[in-house]
Motif scaffolding. Structure first.
Motif, PDB file in Angstrom:
ATOM      1  N   LYS A 159       3.979 -21.641 -14.649  1.00  0.00           N
ATOM      2  CA  LYS A 159       4.509 -20.167 -14.587  1.00  0.00           C
ATOM      3  C   LYS A 159       3.559 -19.242 -14.933  1.00  0.00           C
ATOM      4  O   LYS A 159       3.611 -18.068 -14.236  1.00  0.00           O
ATOM      5  N   LEU A 160       2.709 -19.336 -16.085  1.00  0.00           N
ATOM      6  CA  LEU A 160       1.976 -18.340 -16.584  1.00  0.00           C
ATOM      7  C   LEU A 160       0.919 -17.996 -15.384  1.00  0.00           C
ATOM      8  O   LEU A 160       0.555 -16.866 -15.100  1.00  0.00           O
ATOM      9  N   GLY A 161       0.103 -19.065 -14.845  1.00  0.00           N
ATOM     10  CA  GLY A 161      -0.627 -18.902 -13.648  1.00  0.00           C
ATOM     11  C   GLY A 161      -0.245 -18.151 -12.483  1.00  0.00           C
ATOM     12  O   GLY A 161      -0.721 -17.413 -11.922  1.00  0.00           O
ATOM     13  N   PHE A 162       1.065 -18.333 -12.243  1.00  0.00           N
ATOM     14  CA  PHE A 162       1.637 -17.895 -11.019  1.00  0.00           C
ATOM     15  C   PHE A 162       1.822 -16.271 -11.259  1.00  0.00           C
ATOM     16  O   PHE A 162       1.712 -15.499 -10.643  1.00  0.00           O
ATOM     17  N   LEU A 163       2.205 -16.048 -12.499  1.00  0.00           N
ATOM     18  CA  LEU A 163       2.579 -14.717 -12.953  1.00  0.00           C
ATOM     19  C   LEU A 163       1.274 -13.846 -13.028  1.00  0.00           C
ATOM     20  O   LEU A 163       1.155 -12.625 -12.594  1.00  0.00           O
ATOM     21  N   GLU A 164       0.059 -14.390 -13.431  1.00  0.00           N
ATOM     22  CA  GLU A 164      -1.053 -14.047 -13.641  1.00  0.00           C
ATOM     23  C   GLU A 164      -1.742 -13.494 -12.210  1.00  0.00           C
ATOM     24  O   GLU A 164      -2.200 -12.565 -11.854  1.00  0.00           O
ATOM     25  N   ALA A 165      -1.717 -14.263 -11.234  1.00  0.00           N
ATOM     26  CA  ALA A 165      -2.120 -14.444  -9.891  1.00  0.00           C
ATOM     27  C   ALA A 165      -1.309 -13.156  -9.093  1.00  0.00           C
ATOM     28  O   ALA A 165      -2.052 -12.131  -8.748  1.00  0.00           O
ATOM     29  N   ASN A 166      -0.065 -12.906  -9.423  1.00  0.00           N
ATOM     30  CA  ASN A 166       0.692 -11.804  -8.740  1.00  0.00           C
ATOM     31  C   ASN A 166      -0.023 -10.552  -9.703  1.00  0.00           C
ATOM     32  O   ASN A 166       0.000  -9.610  -8.810  1.00  0.00           O
ATOM     33  N   LEU A 167      -0.050 -10.568 -10.840  1.00  0.00           N
ATOM     34  CA  LEU A 167      -0.599  -9.462 -11.484  1.00  0.00           C
ATOM     35  C   LEU A 167      -2.037  -8.956 -11.017  1.00  0.00           C
ATOM     36  O   LEU A 167      -2.266  -7.752 -10.686  1.00  0.00           O
ATOM     37  N   HIS A 168      -3.063  -9.987 -10.956  1.00  0.00           N
ATOM     38  CA  HIS A 168      -4.205  -9.473 -10.716  1.00  0.00           C
ATOM     39  C   HIS A 168      -4.254  -9.044  -9.245  1.00  0.00           C
ATOM     40  O   HIS A 168      -4.982  -8.206  -8.756  1.00  0.00           O
ATOM     41  N   LEU A 169      -3.691  -9.862  -7.957  1.00  0.00           N
ATOM     42  CA  LEU A 169      -3.457  -9.639  -6.863  1.00  0.00           C
ATOM     43  C   LEU A 169      -3.049  -8.510  -6.600  1.00  0.00           C
ATOM     44  O   LEU A 169      -3.433  -7.442  -5.726  1.00  0.00           O
ATOM     45  N   GLY A 170      -1.880  -8.097  -7.111  1.00  0.00           N
ATOM     46  CA  GLY A 170      -1.277  -6.957  -7.013  1.00  0.00           C
ATOM     47  C   GLY A 170      -1.840  -5.606  -7.392  1.00  0.00           C
ATOM     48  O   GLY A 170      -1.844  -4.737  -6.766  1.00  0.00           O
ATOM     49  N   LEU A 171      -2.606  -5.849  -8.619  1.00  0.00           N
ATOM     50  CA  LEU A 171      -3.306  -4.499  -9.237  1.00  0.00           C
ATOM     51  C   LEU A 171      -4.473  -4.223  -8.156  1.00  0.00           C
ATOM     52  O   LEU A 171      -4.879  -3.243  -8.082  1.00  0.00           O
ATOM     53  N   ALA A 172      -4.884  -5.148  -7.552  1.00  0.00           N
ATOM     54  CA  ALA A 172      -6.244  -5.159  -6.616  1.00  0.00           C
ATOM     55  C   ALA A 172      -5.841  -4.866  -5.012  1.00  0.00           C
ATOM     56  O   ALA A 172      -6.790  -4.278  -4.397  1.00  0.00           O
ATOM     57  N   ASP A 173      -4.490  -4.757  -4.937  1.00  0.00           N
ATOM     58  CA  ASP A 173      -4.099  -4.567  -3.577  1.00  0.00           C
ATOM     59  C   ASP A 173      -4.040  -3.077  -3.212  1.00  0.00           C
ATOM     60  O   ASP A 173      -3.604  -2.298  -3.834  1.00  0.00           O
ATOM     61  N   ALA A 174      -4.645  -2.765  -1.930  1.00  0.00           N
ATOM     62  CA  ALA A 174      -4.818  -1.307  -1.576  1.00  0.00           C
ATOM     63  C   ALA A 174      -3.272  -0.896  -1.351  1.00  0.00           C
ATOM     64  O   ALA A 174      -3.144   0.373  -1.759  1.00  0.00           O
ATOM     65  N   GLU A 175      -2.307  -1.391  -0.862  1.00  0.00           N
ATOM     66  CA  GLU A 175      -0.942  -0.951  -0.655  1.00  0.00           C
ATOM     67  C   GLU A 175      -0.408  -0.395  -2.189  1.00  0.00           C
ATOM     68  O   GLU A 175       0.412   0.637  -2.217  1.00  0.00           O
ATOM     69  N   VAL A 176      -0.251  -1.539  -2.887  1.00  0.00           N
ATOM     70  CA  VAL A 176       0.825  -1.476  -3.990  1.00  0.00           C
ATOM     71  C   VAL A 176       0.032  -1.342  -5.376  1.00  0.00           C
ATOM     72  O   VAL A 176       0.531  -1.182  -6.223  1.00  0.00           O
ATOM     73  N   GLY A 177      -1.294  -1.413  -5.222  1.00  0.00           N
ATOM     74  CA  GLY A 177      -1.906  -1.514  -6.597  1.00  0.00           C
ATOM     75  C   GLY A 177      -1.563  -0.315  -7.545  1.00  0.00           C
ATOM     76  O   GLY A 177      -1.517  -0.600  -8.813  1.00  0.00           O
ATOM     77  N   ASP A 178      -1.896   0.986  -6.932  1.00  0.00           N
ATOM     78  CA  ASP A 178      -1.481   2.151  -7.793  1.00  0.00           C
ATOM     79  C   ASP A 178      -0.287   2.086  -8.423  1.00  0.00           C
ATOM     80  O   ASP A 178       0.074   2.367  -9.610  1.00  0.00           O
ATOM     81  N   ALA A 179       0.753   1.801  -7.655  1.00  0.00           N
ATOM     82  CA  ALA A 179       2.192   1.597  -8.431  1.00  0.00           C
ATOM     83  C   ALA A 179       2.392   0.617  -9.102  1.00  0.00           C
ATOM     84  O   ALA A 179       3.129   0.665 -10.397  1.00  0.00           O
ATOM     85  N   MET A 180       1.861  -0.642  -9.013  1.00  0.00           N
ATOM     86  CA  MET A 180       1.586  -1.455 -10.002  1.00  0.00           C
ATOM     87  C   MET A 180       1.120  -1.110 -11.320  1.00  0.00           C
ATOM     88  O   MET A 180       1.500  -1.354 -12.403  1.00  0.00           O
TER      89      MET A 180
END
Ligand code: G1P
Length: 190
Positions: A159-180
């Motif tokens: 569960k933690l790994g899944f949440l960490e992946a979403n956090l890291h990839l989300g923050l690095a994403d060009a489209e949603v990174g700033d909002a995250m």
């Protein structure tokens, strides 16, 4: 795979599709954000150049070894191109008994002879047919090399790994990174 008999059984089910050639195996619940040349690309190139079998490995904390396949390597064998020679593999060893803290992280390049061994593989850790056990047997016939992952992976089987992946990839994403980032800041300040 009609029934969940284990990872080794799932791979064995693909034997007729793959046929008699080396193949890459990717466990999709392990996410590897790409930084530079992918580890798997290195392993495919090494296999084409020198044959043998390849597994990507990553260090894990000593108290987490029982979640993974763990390898024992020959540290003196480390060539940049080929990786380390693997001496031994064990699936989910109890904490305190593992030969190292280098875990198999879900990317493999394997020779087709693995299918014969998977066909006769008995149940291992967790009562499942384990690819690690069949690979350990294949090592009696063919060399295995371990390629250390540059960067880190996210084990989305936890569960933690899944949440960490979403956090890291989300923050690095060009489209949603700033909002995250705003969302995380707001949460952290709360
Ligand atoms: C599988 C493999 C294990 C490997 C792990 C990586 O285990 O059997 O060797 O270290 O994936 O995530 P599972 O996660 O299916 O328990």
């Amino acid at each position: 795979q009609q029934r969940p008999l284990g990872l080794g059984h799932a791979v064995w089910c693909a034997r007729e599709i793959i046929g008699d050639e080396p193949f890459a195996l990717l466990l999709p619940d392990v996410i590897v954000p790409q930084a530079g040349r992918a580890c798997l690309a290195n392993m495919i190139a090494a296999q084409a150049a020198q044959g043998g079998n390849y597994i990507a490995v990553e260090e894990v904390a000593d108290d987490l070894v029982d979640r993974y396949g763990i390898v024992d390597i020959d540290r003196d064998s480390g060539g940049e191109q080929s990786g380390w020679r693997v001496n031994k593999m064990v699936e989910k060893p109890p904490v305190g008994t593992a030969p190292s803290n280098l875990s198999i992280m879900g990317r493999y390049v394997l020779q087709p002879e693995i299918f014969d061994l998977l066909g006769s593989q008995t149940e291992g850790a967790g009562g499942e047919i384990q690819i690690t056990d069949a690979m350990d047997r294949l090592m009696a016939q063919q060399p295995f090399y371990a390629e250390q992952l540059a960067g880190r992976s996210f084990d989305c089987g936890s569960k933690l790994g899944f949440l960490e992946a979403n956090l890291h990839l989300g923050l690095a994403d060009a489209e949603v990174g700033d909002a995250m980032r705003q969302e995380v800041k707001a949460l952290a300040g709360a």
